[in-house]
Scaffold this active site. Structure first.
Site, mmCIF file in Angstrom:
data_model
loop_
_atom_site.group_PDB
_atom_site.id
_atom_site.type_symbol
_atom_site.label_atom_id
_atom_site.label_comp_id
_atom_site.label_asym_id
_atom_site.label_seq_id
_atom_site.Cartn_x
_atom_site.Cartn_y
_atom_site.Cartn_z
ATOM 1 N N LYS A 19 64.220 73.858 -27.523
ATOM 2 C CA LYS A 19 65.079 73.568 -26.361
ATOM 3 C C LYS A 19 66.063 72.432 -26.665
ATOM 4 O O LYS A 19 67.255 72.538 -26.404
ATOM 5 C CB LYS A 19 64.211 73.186 -25.137
ATOM 6 C CG LYS A 19 63.170 74.236 -24.776
ATOM 7 C CD LYS A 19 62.318 73.820 -23.589
ATOM 8 C CE LYS A 19 61.489 72.559 -23.773
ATOM 9 N NZ LYS A 19 60.404 72.673 -24.774
ATOM 10 N N ARG A 43 58.464 67.996 -37.371
ATOM 11 C CA ARG A 43 59.679 67.463 -36.713
ATOM 12 C C ARG A 43 59.860 65.973 -37.019
ATOM 13 O O ARG A 43 58.917 65.199 -37.050
ATOM 14 C CB ARG A 43 59.573 67.643 -35.205
ATOM 15 C CG ARG A 43 60.695 66.909 -34.466
ATOM 16 C CD ARG A 43 60.861 67.346 -33.054
ATOM 17 N NE ARG A 43 59.705 67.069 -32.224
ATOM 18 C CZ ARG A 43 59.618 67.424 -30.955
ATOM 19 N NH1 ARG A 43 60.609 68.079 -30.391
ATOM 20 N NH2 ARG A 43 58.541 67.159 -30.258
ATOM 21 N N ARG A 90 57.311 61.611 -33.656
ATOM 22 C CA ARG A 90 56.872 61.262 -32.303
ATOM 23 C C ARG A 90 55.356 61.122 -32.243
ATOM 24 O O ARG A 90 54.636 61.855 -32.915
ATOM 25 C CB ARG A 90 57.325 62.357 -31.322
ATOM 26 C CG ARG A 90 58.671 62.071 -30.730
ATOM 27 C CD ARG A 90 59.255 63.209 -29.949
ATOM 28 N NE ARG A 90 58.398 63.878 -28.999
ATOM 29 C CZ ARG A 90 58.818 64.860 -28.191
ATOM 30 N NH1 ARG A 90 60.085 65.239 -28.235
ATOM 31 N NH2 ARG A 90 58.002 65.449 -27.356
ATOM 32 N N ARG A 139 58.795 71.642 -14.729
ATOM 33 C CA ARG A 139 57.637 72.004 -15.540
ATOM 34 C C ARG A 139 56.434 72.395 -14.699
ATOM 35 O O ARG A 139 55.381 72.707 -15.255
ATOM 36 C CB ARG A 139 57.229 70.806 -16.383
ATOM 37 C CG ARG A 139 57.595 70.942 -17.843
ATOM 38 C CD ARG A 139 57.484 69.563 -18.418
ATOM 39 N NE ARG A 139 57.078 69.557 -19.780
ATOM 40 C CZ ARG A 139 57.875 69.153 -20.758
ATOM 41 N NH1 ARG A 139 59.115 68.805 -20.515
ATOM 42 N NH2 ARG A 139 57.429 69.095 -21.983
ATOM 43 N N ARG A 178 49.305 69.858 -25.431
ATOM 44 C CA ARG A 178 50.586 70.149 -24.769
ATOM 45 C C ARG A 178 50.761 71.659 -24.565
ATOM 46 O O ARG A 178 51.293 72.102 -23.555
ATOM 47 C CB ARG A 178 51.752 69.577 -25.590
ATOM 48 C CG ARG A 178 51.831 68.054 -25.506
ATOM 49 C CD ARG A 178 52.651 67.460 -26.639
ATOM 50 N NE ARG A 178 54.039 67.838 -26.622
ATOM 51 C CZ ARG A 178 54.847 67.748 -27.688
ATOM 52 N NH1 ARG A 178 54.381 67.294 -28.847
ATOM 53 N NH2 ARG A 178 56.107 68.098 -27.580
HETATM 54 P P1 AP5 Z 1 62.945 70.942 -30.683
HETATM 55 O O1 AP5 Z 1 64.322 71.435 -30.428
HETATM 56 O O2 AP5 Z 1 62.729 69.476 -30.798
HETATM 57 O O3 AP5 Z 1 61.925 71.590 -29.601
HETATM 58 P P2 AP5 Z 1 61.752 71.303 -28.054
HETATM 59 O O4 AP5 Z 1 61.536 72.633 -27.394
HETATM 60 O O5 AP5 Z 1 62.871 70.458 -27.527
HETATM 61 O O6 AP5 Z 1 60.366 70.532 -28.107
HETATM 62 P P3 AP5 Z 1 59.834 69.218 -27.389
HETATM 63 O O7 AP5 Z 1 58.573 68.853 -28.105
HETATM 64 O O8 AP5 Z 1 60.878 68.147 -27.307
HETATM 65 O O9 AP5 Z 1 59.503 69.762 -25.997
HETATM 66 P P4 AP5 Z 1 58.490 69.232 -25.037
HETATM 67 O O10 AP5 Z 1 58.913 70.065 -23.897
HETATM 68 O O11 AP5 Z 1 57.074 69.270 -25.334
HETATM 69 O O12 AP5 Z 1 58.742 67.657 -25.060
HETATM 70 P P5 AP5 Z 1 59.515 66.700 -24.070
HETATM 71 O O13 AP5 Z 1 60.189 65.660 -24.862
HETATM 72 O O14 AP5 Z 1 60.297 67.483 -23.074
HETATM 73 O O15 AP5 Z 1 62.408 71.680 -31.994
HETATM 74 C C1 AP5 Z 1 61.127 71.378 -32.549
HETATM 75 C C2 AP5 Z 1 61.209 71.377 -34.087
HETATM 76 O O16 AP5 Z 1 61.492 72.700 -34.535
HETATM 77 C C3 AP5 Z 1 62.317 70.479 -34.665
HETATM 78 O O17 AP5 Z 1 61.843 69.891 -35.845
HETATM 79 C C4 AP5 Z 1 63.472 71.452 -34.988
HETATM 80 O O18 AP5 Z 1 64.245 71.008 -36.067
HETATM 81 C C5 AP5 Z 1 62.702 72.732 -35.317
HETATM 82 N N1 AP5 Z 1 63.412 73.940 -34.893
HETATM 83 C C6 AP5 Z 1 64.069 74.127 -33.704
HETATM 84 N N2 AP5 Z 1 64.562 75.378 -33.628
HETATM 85 C C7 AP5 Z 1 64.186 75.997 -34.808
HETATM 86 C C8 AP5 Z 1 64.378 77.332 -35.337
HETATM 87 N N3 AP5 Z 1 65.040 78.285 -34.631
HETATM 88 N N4 AP5 Z 1 63.834 77.624 -36.544
HETATM 89 C C9 AP5 Z 1 63.143 76.672 -37.254
HETATM 90 N N5 AP5 Z 1 62.941 75.398 -36.808
HETATM 91 C C10 AP5 Z 1 63.449 75.078 -35.597
HETATM 92 O O19 AP5 Z 1 58.295 66.066 -23.248
HETATM 93 C C11 AP5 Z 1 57.414 65.131 -23.840
HETATM 94 C C12 AP5 Z 1 56.412 64.657 -22.789
HETATM 95 O O20 AP5 Z 1 57.106 64.022 -21.690
HETATM 96 C C13 AP5 Z 1 55.570 65.747 -22.121
HETATM 97 O O21 AP5 Z 1 54.431 66.080 -22.890
HETATM 98 C C14 AP5 Z 1 55.220 65.064 -20.783
HETATM 99 O O22 AP5 Z 1 54.193 64.134 -20.943
HETATM 100 C C15 AP5 Z 1 56.483 64.332 -20.448
HETATM 101 N N6 AP5 Z 1 57.428 65.129 -19.624
HETATM 102 C C16 AP5 Z 1 58.681 65.531 -19.987
HETATM 103 N N7 AP5 Z 1 59.233 66.250 -19.003
HETATM 104 C C17 AP5 Z 1 58.323 66.298 -18.004
HETATM 105 C C18 AP5 Z 1 58.300 66.923 -16.725
HETATM 106 N N8 AP5 Z 1 59.344 67.635 -16.261
HETATM 107 N N9 AP5 Z 1 57.193 66.788 -15.966
HETATM 108 C C19 AP5 Z 1 56.135 66.069 -16.386
HETATM 109 N N10 AP5 Z 1 56.095 65.451 -17.586
HETATM 110 C C20 AP5 Z 1 57.170 65.578 -18.393
#
Ligand code: AP5
Length: 217
Positions: free
Chosen positions: A13, A127, A160, A88, A171
């Site tokens: 994402k 990552r 991270r 979420r 997660r």
């Molecule tokens: P990346 O693009 O970083 O993936 P992502 O989907 O953005 O993953 P996140 O881990 O950031 O999502 P998340 O939803 O768990 O975390 P968030 O920060 O929102 O890609 C991942 C890796 O794959 C990278 O290394 C990239 O290079 C590689 N890649 C990407 N595309 C590729 C492809 N096509 N082919 C090969 N490699 C590829 O949330 C973190 C925490 O915050 C949560 O656990 C929670 O505690 C809290 N939080 C955040 N939002 C909320 C909410 N709305 N409600 C409650 N808690 C929340």
């Protein structure tokens, strides 16, 4: 353009949002990034959120909803936005619907990033992110041309805290139990567009760009 990016952790994402905003001038709003910034600054929100994030759990809805209520009222949202990681839970989706009605805004689409759990574990354990500019890399799929430094700004790359395998698995459980119900929620509203996110980054971007989400502009 107003989009939600929905999908498991590591489905790409953040990567796709960064690519998309190079092409369209909209705000990229990542709740994870906002929370990590608050943790770094030691704000009251950051202090409350940290224990949930480190454990791979969701931060409570009331904190997130209030944070997003403030964020969506900022000027940069008037040109459109990509919501990355929000909503979420069904409670967050219902709150968002109400907020958008009040702001007289309409969603164009919810892009569902579909990818298997095993791909997620492989992606997240490799990552790396830049401490300075937030650019996202992968040690195998998208390494920085400057090794342990960011190829864009030279900043230090780091892993991270929640990208350890046991936290990644937690997660994923949280995603399947609390976030996946949003597929039905947005499906019923005719907003869902499924994307096979297991393909290369360029192929995923092309699918998103070719989709008819721009119709309300
Ligand atoms: P990346 O693009 O970083 O993936 P992502 O989907 O953005 O993953 P996140 O881990 O950031 O999502 P998340 O939803 O768990 O975390 P968030 O920060 O929102 O890609 C991942 C890796 O794959 C990278 O290394 C990239 O290079 C590689 N890649 C990407 N595309 C590729 C492809 N096509 N082919 C090969 N490699 C590829 O949330 C973190 C925490 O915050 C949560 O656990 C929670 O505690 C809290 N939080 C955040 N939002 C909320 C909410 N709305 N409600 C409650 N808690 C929340």
């Amino acid at each position: 353009m107003r989009l939600i990016f929905l999908g498991p952790p590591g489905s790409g994402k953040g990567t796709q949002a960064a690519k998309l905003i190079e092409k369209v001038q909209v705000a990229h709003i990542s709740t994870g990034d906002i929370l990590r910034e608050n943790v770094k600054l030691g704000t009251a929100l950051g202090l409350k959120a940290k224990e949930y994030m480190d454990a791979g759990k969701l931060v409570p809805d009331d904190l997130i909803i209030e944070m997003m209520r403030q964020r969506l009222q900022k000027d940069d949202c008037s040109r459109g936005f990509i919501l990355d990681g929000f909503p979420r839970t069904v409670a967050q989706a219902e709150a968002l619907e109400k907020m958008l009605n009040e702001l007289d805004m309409k969603l164009d689409a919810v892009i569902l990033f579909k990818v298997s759990d095993e791909v997620v574990v492989e992606r997240l354990s490799g990552r790396r992110g830049c401490r300075q500019c937030g650019a996202i890399y992968h040690i195998r799929f998208n390494p920085s041309l400057k090794g342990d430094s960011c190829q864009i700004c030279g900043g230090e790359l780091y892993q991270r805290d929640d990208d350890r395998e046991e936290v990644i698995r937690k997660r994923l459980d949280v995603y399947h139990s609390q976030t996946a119900p949003l597929v039905g929620y947005y499906g019923k509203r005719g907003l869902l567009l499924e994307v096979d996110a297991g393909r290369s980054s360029d192929e995923v971007l092309k699918t998103i760009l070719d989709a008819p989400w721009g119709r309300s502009e």
